[in-house]
Write a protein that holds these residues in place. Sequence first.
Motif, PDB file in Angstrom:
ATOM      1  N   VAL A 163      -6.407   5.591   4.411  1.00 60.79           N
ATOM      2  CA  VAL A 163      -5.340   4.586   4.461  1.00 60.79           C
ATOM      3  C   VAL A 163      -5.618   3.551   5.546  1.00 60.79           C
ATOM      4  O   VAL A 163      -5.497   2.337   5.322  1.00 60.79           O
ATOM      5  N   VAL A 213       3.217  -1.234   4.040  1.00 56.11           N
ATOM      6  CA  VAL A 213       2.903   0.165   3.757  1.00 56.11           C
ATOM      7  C   VAL A 213       4.191   0.899   3.429  1.00 56.11           C
ATOM      8  O   VAL A 213       5.165   0.827   4.180  1.00 56.11           O
ATOM      9  N   VAL A 255       1.667   5.180   0.267  1.00 57.80           N
ATOM     10  CA  VAL A 255       0.996   6.276   0.972  1.00 57.80           C
ATOM     11  C   VAL A 255       1.745   7.579   0.720  1.00 57.80           C
ATOM     12  O   VAL A 255       2.920   7.707   1.087  1.00 57.80           O
ATOM     13  N   ASP A 281     -12.244   4.576  -5.355  1.00 56.64           N
ATOM     14  CA  ASP A 281     -11.228   5.411  -4.732  1.00 56.64           C
ATOM     15  C   ASP A 281     -11.806   6.813  -4.555  1.00 56.64           C
ATOM     16  O   ASP A 281     -12.835   7.151  -5.130  1.00 56.64           O
ATOM     17  N   VAL A 335       0.852  -1.192   0.000  1.00 56.49           N
ATOM     18  CA  VAL A 335       0.000   0.000   0.000  1.00 56.49           C
ATOM     19  C   VAL A 335       0.889   1.244   0.000  1.00 56.49           C
ATOM     20  O   VAL A 335       1.531   1.549   1.007  1.00 56.49           O
ATOM     21  N   GLY A 365      -4.243   3.271  -1.325  1.00 50.99           N
ATOM     22  CA  GLY A 365      -4.732   3.455   0.033  1.00 50.99           C
ATOM     23  C   GLY A 365      -5.835   4.471   0.183  1.00 50.99           C
ATOM     24  O   GLY A 365      -5.965   5.079   1.252  1.00 50.99           O
ATOM     25  N   ASP A 366      -6.642   4.675  -0.845  1.00 48.13           N
ATOM     26  CA  ASP A 366      -7.745   5.637  -0.740  1.00 48.13           C
ATOM     27  C   ASP A 366      -9.077   4.971  -1.073  1.00 48.13           C
ATOM     28  O   ASP A 366      -9.867   5.458  -1.864  1.00 48.13           O
ATOM     29  N   THR A 394      -8.348   1.232   4.533  1.00 49.71           N
ATOM     30  CA  THR A 394      -7.854   0.306   3.506  1.00 49.71           C
ATOM     31  C   THR A 394      -7.001  -0.783   4.141  1.00 49.71           C
ATOM     32  O   THR A 394      -7.147  -1.977   3.811  1.00 49.71           O
ATOM     33  N   ILE A 395      -6.120  -0.414   5.053  1.00 50.61           N
ATOM     34  CA  ILE A 395      -5.272  -1.395   5.749  1.00 50.61           C
ATOM     35  C   ILE A 395      -6.132  -2.365   6.545  1.00 50.61           C
ATOM     36  O   ILE A 395      -5.905  -3.587   6.520  1.00 50.61           O
ATOM     37  N   ALA A 450      -2.581   7.638  -2.363  1.00 49.40           N
ATOM     38  CA  ALA A 450      -3.549   8.160  -1.391  1.00 49.40           C
ATOM     39  C   ALA A 450      -3.035   9.407  -0.726  1.00 49.40           C
ATOM     40  O   ALA A 450      -1.860   9.577  -0.511  1.00 49.40           O
ATOM     41  N   VAL A 495       0.623  -7.149   4.929  1.00 45.51           N
ATOM     42  CA  VAL A 495       0.447  -5.802   4.393  1.00 45.51           C
ATOM     43  C   VAL A 495       1.734  -5.019   4.604  1.00 45.51           C
ATOM     44  O   VAL A 495       2.268  -4.965   5.721  1.00 45.51           O
TER      45      VAL A 495
END
Length: 255
Positions: A37, A55, A10, A201, A8, A122-123, A40-41, A255, A53
């Motif tokens: 974010v 980031v 960011v 998104d 993801v 991440g949006d 999404t996580i 994001a 995951v």
Amino acid sequence: MLTYDVVVPVKLLAEAKTRLSPSLDRSARADLARAFVLDTIDAALAAERVAQVIVVGDLSGHVDEVPAGVVVVAEPEPRSLSAAIRHGIAEARRIAVDERVAGERAGRRSTRSHRGIAVLLGDLPALTPHALDAALGAASRHPLAFMPDAEATGTTLATAAAHTRFEPAFGADSAMLHRALGFHDLSHDVPAPLAERMRRDVDTIDALDAAVRLGLGAHTTAALAAREDRGAPGDHRTDAQPSSRPIDSTRKGAA
């Protein structure tokens, strides 16, 4: 069942979601970007097909909110969406090698080499674990796959099977680029109600209204409610009504 390590990217939260201005001030945009974010996580962590995951980028000041088990790595310089994604994919592969070596030394057979890699923007505040599982399940039938965004021009998810070269093309016109690169379009492989959440998104006020109608994650719900309670000027109201404000149609990023 094929599972995925999910990357993801960011963007710097203080600089994120500029297309939500002037409807939202800089502080509001940063708060929402953080909430997007984290939602999404959360959805990714709860999905059965997600093994890990990773980031890449800015969650400074919010480390205590990142769920346990998430790998957070700094964004490389110079900053760009493509660089962050490449770094995240490389990190996923590095961790895979380390885990395989550790397993071999301990006499265990690692399953890590059989996991795919996915990049998830991440949006996606309306994303649910079920929607992501549906998309990854459909993706598992193809060496390379992607999910176009709601406008069908961008991309919210790109995937690669294990041992598959993976060079996704996020950015302007990424849906067209992914098709040209041989990525399978997942938009018709996932039931429409789930695909809608996967594709929604948020870059604009209209998109935020659409996400509200779908149902938001806990972090975004709380962020919007907190700002409405404060009654700050220019705040967006979550009345699920489309905004009449002009929308900036410039290119989108992380994001």
